[in-house]
Scaffold this motif. Structure first.
Motif, PDB file in Angstrom:
ATOM      1  N   THR A   9       0.814  -1.228   0.000  1.00  0.00           N
ATOM      2  CA  THR A   9       0.000   0.000   0.000  1.00  0.00           C
ATOM      3  C   THR A   9       0.845   1.274   0.000  1.00  0.00           C
ATOM      4  O   THR A   9       0.295   2.363  -0.137  1.00  0.00           O
ATOM      5  N   ARG A  10       2.167   1.159   0.147  1.00  0.00           N
ATOM      6  CA  ARG A  10       3.000   2.377   0.106  1.00  0.00           C
ATOM      7  C   ARG A  10       2.950   3.000  -1.271  1.00  0.00           C
ATOM      8  O   ARG A  10       3.075   2.326  -2.267  1.00  0.00           O
ATOM      9  N   ARG A  11       2.720   4.278  -1.342  1.00  0.00           N
ATOM     10  CA  ARG A  11       2.767   5.020  -2.596  1.00  0.00           C
ATOM     11  C   ARG A  11       3.558   6.300  -2.381  1.00  0.00           C
ATOM     12  O   ARG A  11       3.629   6.833  -1.271  1.00  0.00           O
ATOM     13  N   SER A  12       4.143   6.812  -3.439  1.00  0.00           N
ATOM     14  CA  SER A  12       4.740   8.145  -3.382  1.00  0.00           C
ATOM     15  C   SER A  12       3.600   9.142  -3.386  1.00  0.00           C
ATOM     16  O   SER A  12       2.711   9.061  -4.236  1.00  0.00           O
ATOM     17  N   VAL A  13       3.622  10.079  -2.449  1.00  0.00           N
ATOM     18  CA  VAL A  13       2.508  11.022  -2.306  1.00  0.00           C
ATOM     19  C   VAL A  13       3.027  12.451  -2.510  1.00  0.00           C
ATOM     20  O   VAL A  13       3.932  12.904  -1.804  1.00  0.00           O
ATOM     21  N   ILE A 127       7.618  11.221  -0.586  1.00  0.00           N
ATOM     22  CA  ILE A 127       8.000  11.038  -1.994  1.00  0.00           C
ATOM     23  C   ILE A 127       9.452  11.468  -2.126  1.00  0.00           C
ATOM     24  O   ILE A 127       9.857  12.503  -1.589  1.00  0.00           O
ATOM     25  N   TRP A 128      10.222  10.660  -2.823  1.00  0.00           N
ATOM     26  CA  TRP A 128      11.638  10.953  -3.092  1.00  0.00           C
ATOM     27  C   TRP A 128      11.673  11.827  -4.338  1.00  0.00           C
ATOM     28  O   TRP A 128      11.209  11.406  -5.410  1.00  0.00           O
ATOM     29  N   ARG A 129      12.170  13.047  -4.204  1.00  0.00           N
ATOM     30  CA  ARG A 129      12.264  13.955  -5.349  1.00  0.00           C
ATOM     31  C   ARG A 129      13.726  14.281  -5.634  1.00  0.00           C
ATOM     32  O   ARG A 129      14.505  14.479  -4.698  1.00  0.00           O
ATOM     33  N   THR A 130      14.029  14.343  -6.930  1.00  0.00           N
ATOM     34  CA  THR A 130      15.403  14.627  -7.344  1.00  0.00           C
ATOM     35  C   THR A 130      15.389  15.772  -8.358  1.00  0.00           C
ATOM     36  O   THR A 130      14.434  16.530  -8.410  1.00  0.00           O
ATOM     37  N   GLY A 131      16.405  15.855  -9.170  1.00  0.00           N
ATOM     38  CA  GLY A 131      16.444  16.868 -10.228  1.00  0.00           C
ATOM     39  C   GLY A 131      17.850  17.419 -10.396  1.00  0.00           C
ATOM     40  O   GLY A 131      18.739  17.180  -9.553  1.00  0.00           O
ATOM     41  N   PRO A 166      -3.475   1.657  -4.102  1.00  0.00           N
ATOM     42  CA  PRO A 166      -2.307   0.788  -4.315  1.00  0.00           C
ATOM     43  C   PRO A 166      -2.041   0.640  -5.815  1.00  0.00           C
ATOM     44  O   PRO A 166      -2.981   0.671  -6.614  1.00  0.00           O
ATOM     45  N   ARG A 167      -0.773   0.521  -6.166  1.00  0.00           N
ATOM     46  CA  ARG A 167      -0.415   0.468  -7.586  1.00  0.00           C
ATOM     47  C   ARG A 167      -0.805  -0.877  -8.191  1.00  0.00           C
ATOM     48  O   ARG A 167      -0.685  -1.902  -7.519  1.00  0.00           O
ATOM     49  N   ARG A 168      -1.255  -0.851  -9.456  1.00  0.00           N
ATOM     50  CA  ARG A 168      -1.474  -2.117 -10.179  1.00  0.00           C
ATOM     51  C   ARG A 168      -0.101  -2.613 -10.617  1.00  0.00           C
ATOM     52  O   ARG A 168       0.636  -1.879 -11.277  1.00  0.00           O
TER      53      ARG A 168
END
Ligand SMILES: Cc1cc2nc3c(=O)[nH]c(=O)nc-3n(C[C@H](O)[C@H](O)[C@H](O)COP(=O)(O)O)c2cc1C
Length: 193
Positions: A9-13, A127-131, A166-168
């Motif tokens: 159930t973990r998702r990036s939010v 959420i892990w954000r980069t750039g 949750p992701r498919r």
């Protein structure tokens, strides 16, 4: 939460609000995340937390490296305000005779994934954000990076405004083959020597 439920159930939010874990709660989770596999137990990473006005300081640096257009600068300055807590992820590789840099980077990613699962398990979201901004001199200087360190981005952390589904997940059989199946498939073999 049951472990499998936590993982599934973990998702990036992206939309995060208060509360975020306080320093003591975060430290307890970071300690638990140190159980992630780490060849040689080098702990080749460190974290920097940014809350409140500290996020605005980062915003000012992001604005300074954005395009010379007031709207772009405003958008860049507001980016770190999208969560109450930012956890900067600093990769700090250790010179080691047998443990290469890539293994240390893998250990760092394993620790961050463990931390994000633990946050989710405790009712928080991230959420892990980069750039490209992670390479900017001013942004690096703000986090006091040494020349051999690399900023891997920020774990934006808080409480989900709304929980994504949750992701498919794709069929795992497309990712896993037995050695016998591979041999029978006639898959291309790399020619060596
Ligand atoms: C190393 C790394 C860097 C990422 N950078 C970004 C980013 O810059 N912006 C973003 O929106 N998501 C970023 N993500 C999050 C992924 O986009 C996200 O995990 C992916 O879309 C899957 O979503 P899920 O975690 O909800 O399954 C990053 C994830 C990782 C592991």
């Amino acid at each position: 939460m049951e472990t499998l439920d936590t993982v599934l159930t973990r998702r990036s939010v992206s939309r995060l609000s208060d509360p975020a874990p306080d320093d003591a709660q975060l430290l307890a989770l970071v300690k638990a995340a140190m159980t992630a596999p780490d060849h040689g137990r080098l702990l080749p990473w460190r974290l920097v937390t940014l809350r409140g006005e500290e996020r605005a300081e980062l915003g000012a640096r992001l604005a300074a490296c954005s395009a010379d257009d007031p709207h772009a600068r405003e958008r860049a300055a507001a980016k770190p305000l999208r969560a109450p807590l930012l956890v900067a992820i600093v990769f700090a590789p250790v010179a080691h005779p047998t443990i290469p840099r890539w293994e240390q980077l893998a250990a760092t990613a394993a620790a961050i994934q463990t931390l994000s699962l633990l946050l989710h398990d405790r009712g928080y979201a991230s959420i892990w954000r980069t750039g490209a901004v992670t390479h900017d001199h001013g942004v690096r200087a703000l986090h006091r990076l040494r020349p051999d360190e690399q900023l891997l981005g920020w774990l934006y952390t808080g409480t989900a405004v709304s929980l994504p589904r949750p992701r498919r997940l794709p069929d795992p059989r497309a990712r896993v083959r037995t050695l016998t199946q591979l041999a029978a498939s006639g898959a291309q073999v790399e020619v060596c020597c």
